[in-house]
Every structure is written in structure tokens, then in C-alpha cells.
Design a protein around this motif. Structure first.
Motif, PDB file in Angstrom:
ATOM      1  N   PHE A 122     -11.707  55.606 -13.585  1.00 11.84           N
ATOM      2  CA  PHE A 122     -10.773  54.771 -14.336  1.00 11.84           C
ATOM      3  C   PHE A 122     -11.485  54.047 -15.477  1.00 11.84           C
ATOM      4  CE2 PHE A 122      -6.589  53.247 -14.658  1.00 11.84           C
ATOM      5  CZ  PHE A 122      -6.627  51.934 -15.104  1.00 11.84           C
ATOM      6  N   PHE A 123     -12.768  53.718 -15.285  1.00 12.87           N
ATOM      7  CA  PHE A 123     -13.504  53.055 -16.355  1.00 12.87           C
ATOM      8  C   PHE A 123     -13.635  53.945 -17.585  1.00 12.87           C
ATOM      9  CE2 PHE A 123     -17.566  52.311 -18.543  1.00 12.87           C
ATOM     10  CZ  PHE A 123     -17.354  51.018 -18.972  1.00 12.87           C
ATOM     11  N   ALA A 124     -13.578  55.264 -17.371  1.00 14.05           N
ATOM     12  CA  ALA A 124     -13.645  56.181 -18.504  1.00 14.05           C
ATOM     13  C   ALA A 124     -12.527  55.925 -19.499  1.00 14.05           C
ATOM     14  CB  ALA A 124     -13.585  57.625 -18.007  1.00 14.05           C
ATOM     15  N   ALA A 125     -11.448  55.280 -19.037  1.00 11.05           N
ATOM     16  CA  ALA A 125     -10.331  54.965 -19.935  1.00 11.05           C
ATOM     17  C   ALA A 125     -10.507  53.625 -20.637  1.00 11.05           C
ATOM     18  CB  ALA A 125      -9.026  54.958 -19.140  1.00 11.05           C
ATOM     19  N   THR A 126     -11.569  52.876 -20.297  1.00 11.61           N
ATOM     20  CA  THR A 126     -11.736  51.550 -20.875  1.00 11.61           C
ATOM     21  C   THR A 126     -11.921  51.599 -22.386  1.00 11.61           C
ATOM     22  OG1 THR A 126     -12.725  50.705 -18.833  1.00 11.61           O
ATOM     23  CG2 THR A 126     -13.162  49.468 -20.840  1.00 11.61           C
ATOM     24  N   ILE A 127     -12.826  52.447 -22.852  1.00  9.51           N
ATOM     25  CA  ILE A 127     -13.104  52.525 -24.285  1.00  9.51           C
ATOM     26  C   ILE A 127     -11.876  53.009 -25.058  1.00  9.51           C
ATOM     27  CG2 ILE A 127     -14.645  53.431 -26.039  1.00  9.51           C
ATOM     28  CD1 ILE A 127     -15.874  51.512 -23.921  1.00  9.51           C
ATOM     29  N   PRO A 128     -11.223  54.099 -24.616  1.00 14.44           N
ATOM     30  CA  PRO A 128      -9.992  54.490 -25.322  1.00 14.44           C
ATOM     31  C   PRO A 128      -8.920  53.402 -25.298  1.00 14.44           C
ATOM     32  CG  PRO A 128     -10.768  56.294 -23.954  1.00 14.44           C
ATOM     33  CD  PRO A 128     -11.595  55.102 -23.588  1.00 14.44           C
ATOM     34  N   LEU A 129      -8.819  52.665 -24.177  1.00 17.30           N
ATOM     35  CA  LEU A 129      -7.820  51.594 -24.114  1.00 17.30           C
ATOM     36  C   LEU A 129      -8.125  50.486 -25.116  1.00 17.30           C
ATOM     37  CD1 LEU A 129      -7.143  51.188 -20.279  1.00 17.30           C
ATOM     38  CD2 LEU A 129      -5.506  51.897 -22.027  1.00 17.30           C
ATOM     39  N   PHE A 130      -9.382  50.062 -25.167  1.00 15.21           N
ATOM     40  CA  PHE A 130      -9.760  49.006 -26.106  1.00 15.21           C
ATOM     41  C   PHE A 130      -9.556  49.467 -27.548  1.00 15.21           C
ATOM     42  CE2 PHE A 130     -12.843  46.645 -28.672  1.00 15.21           C
ATOM     43  CZ  PHE A 130     -12.495  45.337 -28.350  1.00 15.21           C
ATOM     44  N   ALA A 131      -9.962  50.711 -27.834  1.00 17.49           N
ATOM     45  CA  ALA A 131      -9.797  51.239 -29.186  1.00 17.49           C
ATOM     46  C   ALA A 131      -8.319  51.379 -29.546  1.00 17.49           C
ATOM     47  CB  ALA A 131     -10.506  52.586 -29.313  1.00 17.49           C
ATOM     48  N   ALA A 177      -7.404  40.534 -30.021  1.00 15.91           N
ATOM     49  CA  ALA A 177      -6.516  40.137 -28.923  1.00 15.91           C
ATOM     50  C   ALA A 177      -5.753  41.339 -28.381  1.00 15.91           C
ATOM     51  CB  ALA A 177      -5.536  39.066 -29.407  1.00 15.91           C
ATOM     52  N   PHE A 178      -5.292  42.222 -29.262  1.00 14.36           N
ATOM     53  CA  PHE A 178      -4.602  43.430 -28.805  1.00 14.36           C
ATOM     54  C   PHE A 178      -5.553  44.320 -28.011  1.00 14.36           C
ATOM     55  CE2 PHE A 178      -1.039  42.255 -31.272  1.00 14.36           C
ATOM     56  CZ  PHE A 178       0.007  43.123 -30.981  1.00 14.36           C
ATOM     57  N   GLY A 179      -6.781  44.495 -28.525  1.00 12.66           N
ATOM     58  CA  GLY A 179      -7.742  45.336 -27.817  1.00 12.66           C
ATOM     59  C   GLY A 179      -8.091  44.777 -26.448  1.00 12.66           C
ATOM     60  N   ALA A 180      -8.309  43.463 -26.374  1.00 14.95           N
ATOM     61  CA  ALA A 180      -8.654  42.844 -25.092  1.00 14.95           C
ATOM     62  C   ALA A 180      -7.483  42.885 -24.118  1.00 14.95           C
ATOM     63  CB  ALA A 180      -9.096  41.398 -25.317  1.00 14.95           C
ATOM     64  N   ALA A 181      -6.260  42.705 -24.636  1.00 15.68           N
ATOM     65  CA  ALA A 181      -5.086  42.709 -23.760  1.00 15.68           C
ATOM     66  C   ALA A 181      -4.894  44.068 -23.095  1.00 15.68           C
ATOM     67  CB  ALA A 181      -3.837  42.328 -24.556  1.00 15.68           C
ATOM     68  N   TRP A 182      -5.250  45.133 -23.800  1.00 17.38           N
ATOM     69  CA  TRP A 182      -5.075  46.472 -23.229  1.00 17.38           C
ATOM     70  C   TRP A 182      -6.108  46.796 -22.151  1.00 17.38           C
ATOM     71  CZ3 TRP A 182      -2.677  51.165 -25.913  1.00 17.38           C
ATOM     72  CH2 TRP A 182      -1.478  50.786 -26.545  1.00 17.38           C
TER      73      TRP A 182
END
Length: 273
Positions: A122-131, A177-182
Motif C-alpha cells: 500500500f505504501f507503493a501508492a504513497t508517492i502517486p497519491l501525494f503527486a 495541503a491537497f497533496g498532504a490530504a491525499w
């Protein structure tokens, strides 16, 4: 010369307090160096970053040529200070894969091997989510500016000449803020992996969670219109339920690995005693 022996690694991921502090220091140092390198890159490509961040402002001026709006450098040092702050912002974004991993890696030793496999997937999705969250904030920004600038009185004596520092501070906070919220689902999965909450608890509390998401979205987005709030809250709600599904999967795997003799209340009480 005395040879320092390395503390043997605990198979369950436990370590002494001082070892935790040394590990935290190392993670912070790596993150700081990554941000520094990203800041240097942001400084080198400052003109391109400046052009992209100010593009929503220029788009509004083109769409509303009658409005008197402009960016103003208020003092001789303002341009230099602005270049530093924008370079640091670019450094934070560019180095986000590294410092986000450092945060996660600091938590990882407390997890079991099976939990690590699930959480790393699931962490693999962290970078795409933040971006994706940062990009979503960037494309939402022009509408937010249009709504905010629309409050300027429509008179010949009225204008909206603002300090460049104020504008870019607003833009950078908006995007970040948008990146952190995701990253909300990553936080929830981490709490579930650590045993703080369970998937069933998250599912039972979905109503107050959705309410809190909309309240937080209204606070994060500085515009008074509901459209911008829904643009942030809508994806967060979907991400929340995605995190609930992952948390329930972690709980199911943990239950499968639980010894049968711990299922009865008497046995549990005997272990506690």
C-alpha cells in the motif's frame, strides 16, 4: 582501538530507546539532505517553477482583462527571498519520495513480516497519491483564484495589487495541503498495521469520518464556494473507503495468524495474569 559492536537486531522489530533516537536522527538527516538537494535543483530551475506557479494568475488576467490585478515585489530583498522560498517548496516536492519513505521506514520495524508485506504494497501508492493530490490542487487553483478575485469591487478606484510573497505563500500552501490530504489512506493503514484501529472500527465510524473530511476540506480550501470543497472532499471519501478495505485485510490476516488457544476468554485472562 575499541571496536563498537552493533546491537543485534530483534526479530520482532523491538529496539532500545537510544537506538530509536539514533534511528530517528538518521532518518531526519537523510530527509534533510534530500530536501537540500531538491532545493538546489529548484534554485537552478527557478524560472520554470516561477512560471508554472504564476500561470493561474496570468490565466485569470487574460480571462478578465478589465480587472486591475498585479503581483508586486514590495522591497529590494523580496525577489531574493521569494526565490529561496520557491526553491525550498520545489525541493520538498522533488524529495517527497525520500522523506515519505523515511517516515514509513521509521514505523516499519514495529510491524510483523506479514504486516510489512501488506503495508509496503500500500505504501507503493504513497508517492502517486501525494503527486496526484498536489497536481489536483494545482489544476483547482485557477478556479479558487477566480472566486477570490471576484470579491474585488467593480469600480475604477479598486484594484487587487498584492505582494508576490503573499500570492506564492497561498499557492504553495494550497498545493501542499491537497497533496498532504491525499495521504489520508496511508495514515489509516499505518494505524491499522500498528493495531491502533481496526478495519471494522473504521467502517463503523464512516459517517463521522465523512463529516470530518468535509469539515477539514472546508478549512483547507480558502474559497467560500462549495465546488472547491467537494473537489477535495470527494476523492478523500473514496480514499477513506479504500483504506478501510486494506485495514480489514490486515485484520483478517492478523486473525488467521492468531493462535487458537487465545480465542477463549479464560485463556486470554490467564495470559494477562
Amino acid at each position: 582501538m575499541a571496536i563498537r559492536r552493533r546491537t543485534p537486531k530483534d526479530p520482532e522489530g523491538r529496539m532500545p530507546l537510544m537506538e530509536h533516537l539514533r534511528e530517528l536522527k538518521r532518518r531526519i538527516t537523510v530527509s534533510a539532505l534530500a530536501v537540500l538537494v531538491g532545493t538546489v535543483v529548484g534554485w537552478i530551475y527557478y524560472d520554470d517553477v516561477y512560471r508554472h506557479l504564476s500561470q493561474p494568475f496570468r490565466d485569470y488576467k487574460m480571462q478578465n482583462p478589465e480587472s486591475i490585478v498585479a503581483l508586486n515585489f514590495g522591497n529590494p530583498t523580496a525577489a531574493f527571498s521569494q526565490q529561496i522560498s520557491i526553491s525550498i517548496f520545489a525541493g520538498l516536492l522533488l524529495s517527497s519520495p525520500i522523506w515519505l519513505y523515511q517516515i514509513w521506514a521509521f514505523i516499519m520495524p514495529g510491524l510483523t513480516r506479514r504486516e510489512k508485506k501488506i503495508s509496503m504494497a500500500f505504501f507503493a501508492a504513497t508517492i502517486p497519491l501525494f503527486a496526484a493530490g498536489s497536481w489536483f490542487g494545482y489544476i483547482t487553483l485557477p478556479k479558487a483564484l477566480a472566486i477570490l478575485y471576484s470579491f474585488t469591487p467593480d469600480e475604477d478606484t479598486s484594484s487587487n495589487i498584492q505582494q508576490t510573497t503573499d500570492y506564492f505563500t497561498f499557492v504553495m500552501r494550497f498545493i501542499f495541503a491537497f497533496g498532504a490530504a491525499w495521504l489520508l489512506p496511508v495514515v489509516l493503514v499505518a494505524l491499522s498495521a500498528l493495531g491502533v484501529v481496526t478495519g471494522r472500527q473504521l467502517l463503523r465510524g464512516w459517517r463521522p469520518a465523512v463529516l470530518l473530511i468535509f469539515i477539514a476540506s472546508a478549512m483547507i480550501t480558502p474559497t467560500p464556494d462549495p465546488v472547491t470543497m467537494f473537489l477535495l472532499a470527494g476523492p478523500l471519501v473514496l480514499l477513506y473507503f479504500g483504506a478501510v478495505g486494506i485495514a480489514m485485510l490486515i485484520g483478517r490476516k492478523r486473525q488467521e495468524a492468531r493462535p487458537d488457544w487465545l480465542d477463549t476468554p479464560e485463556d486470554q485472562a490467564s495470559v494477562l495474569d
